[in-house]
Scaffold this motif. Structure first.
Motif, PDB file in Angstrom:
ATOM      1  N   GLN A  70      20.495  -7.032  -3.348  1.00 61.15           N
ATOM      2  CA  GLN A  70      21.601  -6.073  -3.430  1.00 61.15           C
ATOM      3  C   GLN A  70      22.897  -6.599  -2.817  1.00 61.15           C
ATOM      4  O   GLN A  70      23.986  -6.205  -3.230  1.00 61.15           O
ATOM      5  CB  GLN A  70      21.218  -4.738  -2.816  1.00 61.15           C
ATOM      6  CG  GLN A  70      20.869  -4.780  -1.351  1.00 61.15           C
ATOM      7  CD  GLN A  70      20.513  -3.381  -0.870  1.00 61.15           C
ATOM      8  OE1 GLN A  70      20.583  -2.430  -1.624  1.00 61.15           O
ATOM      9  NE2 GLN A  70      20.132  -3.272   0.388  1.00 61.15           N
ATOM     10  N   TYR A  73      24.333  -8.369  -5.656  1.00 58.36           N
ATOM     11  CA  TYR A  73      24.786  -7.375  -6.627  1.00 58.36           C
ATOM     12  C   TYR A  73      26.143  -6.805  -6.220  1.00 58.36           C
ATOM     13  O   TYR A  73      27.072  -6.718  -7.014  1.00 58.36           O
ATOM     14  CB  TYR A  73      23.745  -6.262  -6.738  1.00 58.36           C
ATOM     15  CG  TYR A  73      24.071  -5.252  -7.805  1.00 58.36           C
ATOM     16  CD1 TYR A  73      23.624  -5.440  -9.105  1.00 58.36           C
ATOM     17  CD2 TYR A  73      24.824  -4.125  -7.515  1.00 58.36           C
ATOM     18  CE1 TYR A  73      23.925  -4.530 -10.098  1.00 58.36           C
ATOM     19  CE2 TYR A  73      25.130  -3.206  -8.498  1.00 58.36           C
ATOM     20  CZ  TYR A  73      24.682  -3.407  -9.790  1.00 58.36           C
ATOM     21  OH  TYR A  73      24.986  -2.509 -10.771  1.00 58.36           O
ATOM     22  N   ASP A 197      23.815   1.041 -10.258  1.00 55.22           N
ATOM     23  CA  ASP A 197      23.673   0.319 -11.520  1.00 55.22           C
ATOM     24  C   ASP A 197      23.459   1.247 -12.712  1.00 55.22           C
ATOM     25  O   ASP A 197      22.885   2.324 -12.594  1.00 55.22           O
ATOM     26  CB  ASP A 197      22.591  -0.761 -11.400  1.00 55.22           C
ATOM     27  CG  ASP A 197      21.231  -0.278 -11.756  1.00 55.22           C
ATOM     28  OD1 ASP A 197      20.948  -0.193 -12.949  1.00 55.22           O
ATOM     29  OD2 ASP A 197      20.444  -0.005 -10.825  1.00 55.22           O
ATOM     30  N   ARG A 223      28.740 -10.779 -12.708  1.00 55.28           N
ATOM     31  CA  ARG A 223      27.311 -10.761 -12.381  1.00 55.28           C
ATOM     32  C   ARG A 223      26.553 -11.701 -13.320  1.00 55.28           C
ATOM     33  O   ARG A 223      25.645 -12.422 -12.890  1.00 55.28           O
ATOM     34  CB  ARG A 223      26.808  -9.333 -12.525  1.00 55.28           C
ATOM     35  CG  ARG A 223      25.829  -8.960 -11.466  1.00 55.28           C
ATOM     36  CD  ARG A 223      25.761  -7.459 -11.332  1.00 55.28           C
ATOM     37  NE  ARG A 223      26.671  -6.961 -10.334  1.00 55.28           N
ATOM     38  CZ  ARG A 223      27.211  -5.743 -10.372  1.00 55.28           C
ATOM     39  NH1 ARG A 223      26.970  -4.940 -11.389  1.00 55.28           N
ATOM     40  NH2 ARG A 223      27.998  -5.348  -9.394  1.00 55.28           N
TER      41      ARG A 223
END
Lengths: 266, 244
Positions: A70, A73, A197, A223
């Motif tokens: 994360q 992310y 997300d 990403r």
């Protein structure tokens, strides 16, 4: 329409050197009074980043999002967003705050939006290193795609320049637009896959709705460049470039028509 | 004689809106404008190098609009303005500076925007510093300046960038007496170098002292163009009539 696009392009070409020199000065402007200067920009980012991370950690533990760490992310989404958010909040004021220049000397107002975008990019260029540090640090070095990275960087700058042509024009002439813009800007981060997300959203219509914002394409792209590889579909790519070209055309039209009136209306 | 400024059939209309946002639909459709004000009507004249043209008229007669049009700050509604040479405009002198930059940095900042290169500014910076006489304040941020100090800086920059045409809008009263004297001398020096100057003022004395031609504007039209004394006479005559 074509005349105005040609006008904007030719002014940019003619003033290339000026844009560069002005952008360097612009990038130092805001932090001039402080003792640590540009470091404040990065302090903001880190604080923001830290708080979001803390909350995610408190809520969902040290989990993964979409199969990736994360931290990774967050950072891949957050850094391009910070750039765009600076463009939207500070860059969009370029013509309004350039009032003094426009009303005292002969100056092509149309290059002001681009100067501020380039200035913000210069100011923020180091923050992109943070993505490298975090993603490589967590062992995602192998999945880095340099070509995708360069491509999405290019996408981001094109979007910023096209968007800013429109925003600076409408904000320069109307306080109402500025207020509306500020309101939208405050909620925008929650409508994008930065701190949560999209794959959790089940209904197709809402997934489409959320992707209307072209910044989502850039965020997802970063990403992809660092972790996922090419995942964006062709349709969305075409939509993104359609929006960029559309914004550039509308922005050019507004700037071309308004250049005669900036000095009178502000 | 070669012309340095050519103005032909110049018209300028200001559009007024009751709400700001209505500008956007107006740009697209041409509708939604509440009222119009014709600031200049069919202005034509030419200026040759060496002429110092005084522009006189009451407030709202269109003096500032005319100067801004020639300086390229605003655009004509119709007609042409052709200028052959670099313009130094003394309009809104202290505008366009950045408050957090020092005086020196601001000369580079505004100078760059005026189209000067780094070297050109390097060449004039010492002259500017000597001329403005700000002492250590020259390296302090502009936000600490008084209004007069900032205006001096603007004056110096516009004058030292060596314009072929100088546009002066009621600003010769910049700074204290000493600086006023200096700026007059500088303007006179430019006059002797054969530069064209456009000069608007409400002071008859200044107009007489500097100018060799006068344009009298009334309600956006040129009602007199020629000899200084005669122009001032007509202007004062009109003022007297108005009072009665």
């Amino acid at each position: 329409m074509l005349t105005s696009v040609r006008y904007v392009l030719s002014e940019h070409k003619k003033n290339m050197g000026l844009i560069g020199r002005m952008a360097v000065m612009d990038s130092q402007k805001q932090t001039l009074r402080s003792s640590i200067g540009i470091a404040w920009t990065y302090f903001h980012d880190l604080l923001y980043f830290g708080v979001f991370l803390l909350f995610r950690f408190l809520i969902s533990g040290s989990g993964e999002i979409m199969g990736m760490n994360q931290m990774v992310y967050l950072v891949t989404g957050m850094i391009p967003w910070f750039f765009m958010s600076d463009v939207l909040s500070q860059g969009s004021m370029a013509i309004r705050s350039g009032k003094g220049i426009i009303q005292s000397i002969r100056f092509p107002a149309v290059i002001l939006p681009t100067i501020s975008v380039v200035g913000i990019f210069i100011k923020r260029i180091l923050s992109f290193l943070l993505i490298f540090a975090v993603s490589f640090g967590f062992g995602y070095g192998k999945s880095f795609h340099p070509i995708l990275f360069v491509y999405y960087m290019f996408c981001m700058i094109c979007l910023a320049i096209a968007l800013n042509l429109v925003l600076t024009a409408v904000i320069a002439i109307s306080e109402d637009f500025r207020q509306l813009h500020n309101a939208l800007l405050r909620v925008m981060i929650y409508t994008m896959p930065i701190i949560w997300d999209f794959s959790r959203v089940k209904a197709i219509w809402s997934n489409v709705l959320l992707r209307i914002n072209p910044i989502v394409y850039v965020v997802k792209g970063f990403r992809d460049a660092f972790v996922l590889g090419m995942t964006q579909d062709l349709l969305y790519t075409l939509y993104f470039w359609g929006v960029v070209i559309g914004l550039f055309a509308v922005g050019s039209f507004l700037q071309y028509r308004l250049k005669k009136y900036y000095a009178d209306f502000m | 004689m070669e012309k340095i400024i050519e103005v032909k059939d110049l018209n300028k209309t200001y559009y007024l809106f009751d709400k700001e946002y209505k500008v956007i639909p107006w740009l697209l459709t041409g509708k939604g404008c509440k009222s119009q004000k014709e600031a200049l009507k069919n202005i034509s004249f030419q200026v040759t190098p060496g002429e110092i043209v005084g522009i006189i008229g009451v407030n709202g007669a269109g003096k500032s609009t005319l100067m801004k049009l020639i300086a390229g700050i605003t655009y004509p509604t119709s007609g042409e303005v052709n200028v052959h040479g670099r313009i130094g405009s003394l309009i809104n002198l202290s505008a366009g500076f950045h408050p957090d930059y020092s005086g020196r940095k601001n000369i580079y900042y505004k100078g760059t925007m005026m189209g000067l290169s780094q070297e050109q500014i390097d060449n004039i910076i010492e002259d500017v510093e000597a001329f403005v006489e700000l002492g250590e304040y020259f390296d302090r941020p502009i936000r600490m300046y008084s209004a007069g100090m900032a205006a001096r800086l603007g004056f110096a920059l516009a004058v030292f960038m060596e314009p072929e045409i100088l546009i002066v809008d009621e600003v010769l009263a910049v700074g204290d007496k000493k600086f006023q004297q200096k700026s007059r001398e500088k303007i006179l020096e430019m006059f002797q170098n054969g530069k064209a100057v456009l000069f608007s003022s409400h002071s008859d004395q200044l107009i007489e002292e500097f100018c060799n031609r006068v344009l009298y504007l009334k309600d956006g039209c040129i009602v007199f163009d020629g000899e200084v004394k005669e122009g001032l006479c007509r202007y004062n005559e009109d003022l007297r009539l108005q009072k009665k």
